[in-house]
Design an enzyme around this catalytic site. Structure first.
Site, mmCIF file in Angstrom:
data_model
loop_
_atom_site.group_PDB
_atom_site.id
_atom_site.type_symbol
_atom_site.label_atom_id
_atom_site.label_comp_id
_atom_site.label_asym_id
_atom_site.label_seq_id
_atom_site.Cartn_x
_atom_site.Cartn_y
_atom_site.Cartn_z
ATOM 1 N N SER A 64 0.814 -1.220 0.000
ATOM 2 C CA SER A 64 0.000 0.000 0.000
ATOM 3 C C SER A 64 0.844 1.265 0.000
ATOM 4 O O SER A 64 0.334 2.361 -0.240
ATOM 5 C CB SER A 64 -0.914 0.010 1.228
ATOM 6 O OG SER A 64 -0.137 0.018 2.422
ATOM 7 N N HIS A 117 14.263 -2.662 1.135
ATOM 8 C CA HIS A 117 14.050 -1.726 2.242
ATOM 9 C C HIS A 117 15.362 -1.059 2.643
ATOM 10 O O HIS A 117 15.406 0.148 2.893
ATOM 11 C CB HIS A 117 13.458 -2.472 3.442
ATOM 12 C CG HIS A 117 11.976 -2.674 3.348
ATOM 13 N ND1 HIS A 117 11.086 -1.963 4.107
ATOM 14 C CD2 HIS A 117 11.236 -3.517 2.585
ATOM 15 C CE1 HIS A 117 9.850 -2.348 3.822
ATOM 16 N NE2 HIS A 117 9.920 -3.299 2.897
ATOM 17 N N ASP A 153 17.993 -0.510 0.819
ATOM 18 C CA ASP A 153 18.458 0.412 -0.218
ATOM 19 C C ASP A 153 17.740 1.756 -0.151
ATOM 20 O O ASP A 153 18.288 2.776 -0.598
ATOM 21 C CB ASP A 153 18.260 -0.210 -1.608
ATOM 22 C CG ASP A 153 19.192 -1.388 -1.856
ATOM 23 O OD1 ASP A 153 20.188 -1.516 -1.119
ATOM 24 O OD2 ASP A 153 18.908 -2.180 -2.766
#
Length: 206
Positions: free
Chosen positions: A24, A65, A67
């Protein structure tokens, strides 16, 4: 106490809950949010990661995540002991804390094997004990010398799971999310990458 231009509190001990469905955009939003909180303090941001690498797909997700995070952020891996991790940060120079995510933490706790090989979710008292831990966690964050952002998944919008573990997990996640939201200063629901401030929209009795 300071108040950010978006209208949420940014004082020490303020907590913000970010929820939403899978993909989301909730984690990206939470990262932007905690980045602003940390920038106001001038102290490091601590990212508390609850995920564990069990296969290549999870390794790829975690790498994505990592990066995204700015190089100055400090990452602490805490798949089981969030309360102790938060306590340890009390004495450190911390600008803001991001916990991502609560529902992964719940999954980790439910799947801990017992001495006879039975997983925790099979025990009747497991959900209540984990709920109490979540309540203790948010109390620690409310008294912390830094603001915090927690990411969680909204898991109750789908069909009733066919298997017992799925139902235990769904019910526990729903109860924990309610407990966290009840204590949070602001609660954001992210849909299609768009954050909605539920505190501002919430119905209030006359």
């Amino acid at each position: 106490m300071s108040t950010h231009s978006e209208g949420f509190q940014t004082n020490s001990g303020s907590t913000i809950l970010v929820t939403g469905g899978a993909r989301s955009g909730k984690s990206s939003f939470a990262e932007r949010l905690v980045g602003k909180l940390g920038a106001e303090s001038g102290r490091p941001i601590v990212y508390i990661a609850t995920a564990q690498i069990h296969d290549d797909e999870m390794a790829s997700r975690i790498a994505g995540h990592r990066d995204r995070r700015p190089p100055g952020w400090k990452t602490v891996e805490s798949p089981y002991d969030l309360e102790e991790t938060v306590k340890e940060l009390y004495s450190r120079p911390v600008g803001a804390v991001l916990i991502d995510c609560v529902t992964m933490w719940l999954s980790n706790l439910l799947l801990i094997p017992g001495p006879m090989g039975e997983e925790q979710w099979m025990k009747p008292e497991a959900s209540e004990l984990i709920l109490h831990r979540a309540e203790a966690l948010v109390r620690l964050l409310k008294t912390a010398p830094f603001p915090s952002v927690l990411v969680t998944n909204e898991v109750g919008h789908s069909l009733v799971p066919e298997y017992p573990l799925g139902r235990v997990y769904r019910d526990l996640a729903g109860r924990v999310n309610q407990a966290l939201a009840n204590c949070a200063d602001d609660v954001f629901y992210v849909v299609c990458g768009i954050p909605i401030n539920l505190r501002q929209m919430a119905w209030r009795p006359d």
